[in-house]
Design a protein around this motif. Structure first.
Motif, mmCIF file in Angstrom:
data_model
loop_
_atom_site.group_PDB
_atom_site.id
_atom_site.type_symbol
_atom_site.label_atom_id
_atom_site.label_comp_id
_atom_site.label_asym_id
_atom_site.label_seq_id
_atom_site.Cartn_x
_atom_site.Cartn_y
_atom_site.Cartn_z
ATOM 1 N N TYR A 104 0.822 -1.210 0.000
ATOM 2 C CA TYR A 104 0.000 0.000 0.000
ATOM 3 C C TYR A 104 0.856 1.259 0.000
ATOM 4 N N GLU A 105 2.007 1.197 0.625
ATOM 5 C CA GLU A 105 2.931 2.320 0.553
ATOM 6 C C GLU A 105 3.429 2.509 -0.879
ATOM 7 N N ALA A 106 3.512 1.424 -1.637
ATOM 8 C CA ALA A 106 3.942 1.527 -3.029
ATOM 9 C C ALA A 106 2.940 2.311 -3.867
ATOM 10 N N LEU A 107 1.653 2.266 -3.497
ATOM 11 C CA LEU A 107 0.629 3.018 -4.211
ATOM 12 C C LEU A 107 0.530 4.456 -3.736
ATOM 13 N N GLY A 108 0.837 4.682 -2.466
ATOM 14 C CA GLY A 108 0.640 6.005 -1.902
ATOM 15 C C GLY A 108 -0.817 6.209 -1.520
ATOM 16 N N LEU A 109 -1.075 7.251 -0.741
ATOM 17 C CA LEU A 109 -2.412 7.478 -0.204
ATOM 18 C C LEU A 109 -3.446 7.662 -1.313
ATOM 19 N N THR A 110 -3.113 8.430 -2.339
ATOM 20 C CA THR A 110 -4.074 8.663 -3.420
ATOM 21 C C THR A 110 -4.439 7.362 -4.121
ATOM 22 N N GLY A 111 -3.432 6.544 -4.434
ATOM 23 C CA GLY A 111 -3.690 5.287 -5.117
ATOM 24 C C GLY A 111 -4.478 4.312 -4.268
ATOM 25 N N VAL A 112 -4.135 4.213 -2.986
ATOM 26 C CA VAL A 112 -4.852 3.299 -2.092
ATOM 27 C C VAL A 112 -6.302 3.738 -1.934
ATOM 28 N N THR A 113 -6.517 5.027 -1.782
ATOM 29 C CA THR A 113 -7.882 5.541 -1.644
ATOM 30 C C THR A 113 -8.700 5.256 -2.890
ATOM 31 N N GLN A 114 -8.109 5.482 -4.053
ATOM 32 C CA GLN A 114 -8.817 5.223 -5.298
ATOM 33 C C GLN A 114 -9.123 3.740 -5.471
ATOM 34 N N LEU A 115 -8.165 2.885 -5.160
ATOM 35 C CA LEU A 115 -8.386 1.448 -5.275
ATOM 36 C C LEU A 115 -9.488 0.995 -4.330
ATOM 37 N N THR A 116 -9.478 1.493 -3.105
ATOM 38 C CA THR A 116 -10.509 1.126 -2.125
ATOM 39 C C THR A 116 -11.891 1.528 -2.615
ATOM 40 N N GLU A 117 -12.006 2.711 -3.174
ATOM 41 C CA GLU A 117 -13.300 3.191 -3.655
ATOM 42 C C GLU A 117 -13.788 2.378 -4.848
ATOM 43 N N LEU A 118 -12.896 2.104 -5.790
ATOM 44 C CA LEU A 118 -13.287 1.337 -6.974
ATOM 45 C C LEU A 118 -13.733 -0.072 -6.605
ATOM 46 N N VAL A 119 -12.921 -0.751 -5.807
ATOM 47 C CA VAL A 119 -13.251 -2.133 -5.446
ATOM 48 C C VAL A 119 -14.456 -2.171 -4.519
ATOM 49 N N GLY A 120 -14.656 -1.113 -3.730
ATOM 50 C CA GLY A 120 -15.838 -1.038 -2.882
ATOM 51 C C GLY A 120 -17.120 -1.101 -3.691
ATOM 52 N N VAL A 121 -17.121 -0.467 -4.856
ATOM 53 C CA VAL A 121 -18.289 -0.533 -5.746
ATOM 54 C C VAL A 121 -18.494 -1.958 -6.247
ATOM 55 N N PHE A 122 -17.404 -2.610 -6.650
ATOM 56 C CA PHE A 122 -17.514 -3.987 -7.153
ATOM 57 C C PHE A 122 -17.992 -4.936 -6.052
ATOM 58 N N ALA A 123 -17.397 -4.820 -4.867
ATOM 59 C CA ALA A 123 -17.777 -5.707 -3.764
ATOM 60 C C ALA A 123 -19.218 -5.456 -3.332
ATOM 61 N N GLY A 124 -19.627 -4.186 -3.324
ATOM 62 C CA GLY A 124 -21.011 -3.862 -2.972
ATOM 63 C C GLY A 124 -21.999 -4.415 -3.981
ATOM 64 N N THR A 125 -21.647 -4.337 -5.253
ATOM 65 C CA THR A 125 -22.501 -4.906 -6.295
ATOM 66 C C THR A 125 -22.600 -6.420 -6.150
ATOM 67 N N ALA A 126 -21.464 -7.069 -5.874
ATOM 68 C CA ALA A 126 -21.471 -8.518 -5.681
ATOM 69 C C ALA A 126 -22.364 -8.909 -4.508
ATOM 70 N N ALA A 127 -22.279 -8.148 -3.421
ATOM 71 C CA ALA A 127 -23.112 -8.438 -2.251
ATOM 72 C C ALA A 127 -24.594 -8.258 -2.574
ATOM 73 N N ALA A 128 -24.908 -7.201 -3.323
ATOM 74 C CA ALA A 128 -26.302 -6.917 -3.656
ATOM 75 C C ALA A 128 -26.899 -7.935 -4.603
ATOM 76 N N THR A 129 -26.067 -8.632 -5.342
ATOM 77 C CA THR A 129 -26.552 -9.634 -6.301
ATOM 78 C C THR A 129 -26.414 -11.061 -5.773
ATOM 79 N N GLY A 130 -26.196 -11.192 -4.470
ATOM 80 C CA GLY A 130 -26.253 -12.513 -3.845
ATOM 81 C C GLY A 130 -24.976 -13.311 -3.830
ATOM 82 N N ALA A 131 -23.824 -12.617 -3.901
ATOM 83 C CA ALA A 131 -22.554 -13.352 -3.931
ATOM 84 C C ALA A 131 -22.192 -13.959 -2.583
ATOM 85 N N PHE A 132 -22.788 -13.442 -1.488
ATOM 86 C CA PHE A 132 -22.441 -13.913 -0.151
ATOM 87 C C PHE A 132 -23.677 -14.467 0.548
ATOM 88 N N PRO A 133 -23.506 -15.474 1.410
ATOM 89 C CA PRO A 133 -24.645 -16.027 2.153
ATOM 90 C C PRO A 133 -25.301 -14.966 3.026
#
Length: 292
Positions: A253-282
């Motif tokens: 995460y230090e290799a990405l820096g704060l801006t990169g880590v924040t952006q990655l977290t936000e992007l993947v948060g959308v994907f993970a939230g979509t997966a949860a909303a479509t029944g990916a988890f019990p």
């Protein structure tokens, strides 16, 4: 190049989000269906084969050491027997196909093929490549595997590396704290963020006697009270373990820096939230996390 340390828990939050996306494959039927064609139809055998295949056709001792929190007899029930039914190479190929099917099903083609996916894949892979191999067997084994070409699979591959990198670091922190596999599970289950005992017991192969013995050891150390709750010292130890894991896991995460880590977290948060909303988890798992 000077690397600026990140604020506390920034990397942990990013990894938690990535791990949610990575773990969709564990709740998907796709790998079980693929391995059933090879005569592997036990759900635990599927999990153990899928997660350990990157290590090669190893015996149960290696997997017990690398996984840490599983009873050796449970692992030996399936490893190395599964390799006679499907080679590690075959299992890895089927696992990647399962990830592809799972992500396409739960995210949809627009997200899978969108520019945000490509951006997230690039950031996650850059972070994953900055991991430290020494002392991190699960991360290193997965890092030896080829990088998939399609962005959504590149992201899943990188999330797998980052998940295993933190897991290896966490095991090192647990060992420093002198918490063996079952003791670590019992203390985590008793914490505010822990999984319920019944879920842990159903997946790791430990007995009630094993669990009670771990509780006794934690009480002797002053980490657990008579009712099975963590004492103040136990809570501090669990917090210290997570902080030490953060410290050991900081390089990606230090290799990405704060801006990169924040952006990655936000992007993947959308994907993970979509997966949860479509029944990916019990549903029961979503309820557990919602209550925290």
């Amino acid at each position: 190049m000077t690397i600026t340390p990140l604020p506390a828990q920034v990397g942990r939050r990013c990894q938690d989000t990535l791990n949610s996306l990575h773990s969709t494959v564990y709740f998907s039927p796709d790998l079980e269906i693929g391995l059933a064609d090879h005569g592997i139809d036990d759900s635990m055998a599927v999990y153990l084969a899928g997660r350990s295949a990157a290590l090669g056709p190893v015996g149960p001792g290696v997997v017990t050491a690398a996984f840490y929190g599983f009873h050796h007899e449970l692992i030996a029930r399936h490893i190395p027997g599964v390799w006679a039914q499907a080679s590690p190479t075959t299992v890895l190929e089927l696992r990647l196909r399962a990830a592809d099917a799972t992500l396409r099903r739960h995210l949809g083609e627009s997200l899978v093929n969108g520019p945000e996916m490509a951006e997230a894949a690039e950031l996650a892979l850059r972070a994953a490549r900055a991991g430290v191999r020494a002392g991190r067997p699960m991360y290193s084994a997965h890092a030896d595997q080829p990088v998939p070409e399609e962005p959504h699979l590149t992201l899943w591959y990188a999330a797998t590396l980052l998940r295993e990198h933190r897991g290896d670091c966490h095991i090192a922190a647990l060992q420093t704290a002198e918490l063996g596999g079952i003791d670590a599970l019992v203390s985590h289950s008793a914490s505010s963020s822990g999984m319920p005992k019944e879920i842990v017991m159903s997946k790791r192969g430990w007995t009630e006697e094993d669990w009670a013995g771990a509780e006794d050891r934690l009480r002797v150390r002053g980490l657990m009270d008579a009712e099975g709750r963590l004492t103040a010292a136990g809570v501090r130890l669990r917090e210290d373990i997570e902080d030490e894991t953060d410290r050991l896991d900081r390089a990606p995460y230090e290799a990405l820096g704060l801006t990169g880590v924040t952006q990655l977290t936000e992007l993947v948060g959308v994907f993970a939230g979509t997966a949860a909303a479509t029944g990916a988890f019990p549903a029961e798992l979503l309820q557990i996390f919602a209550g925290r």
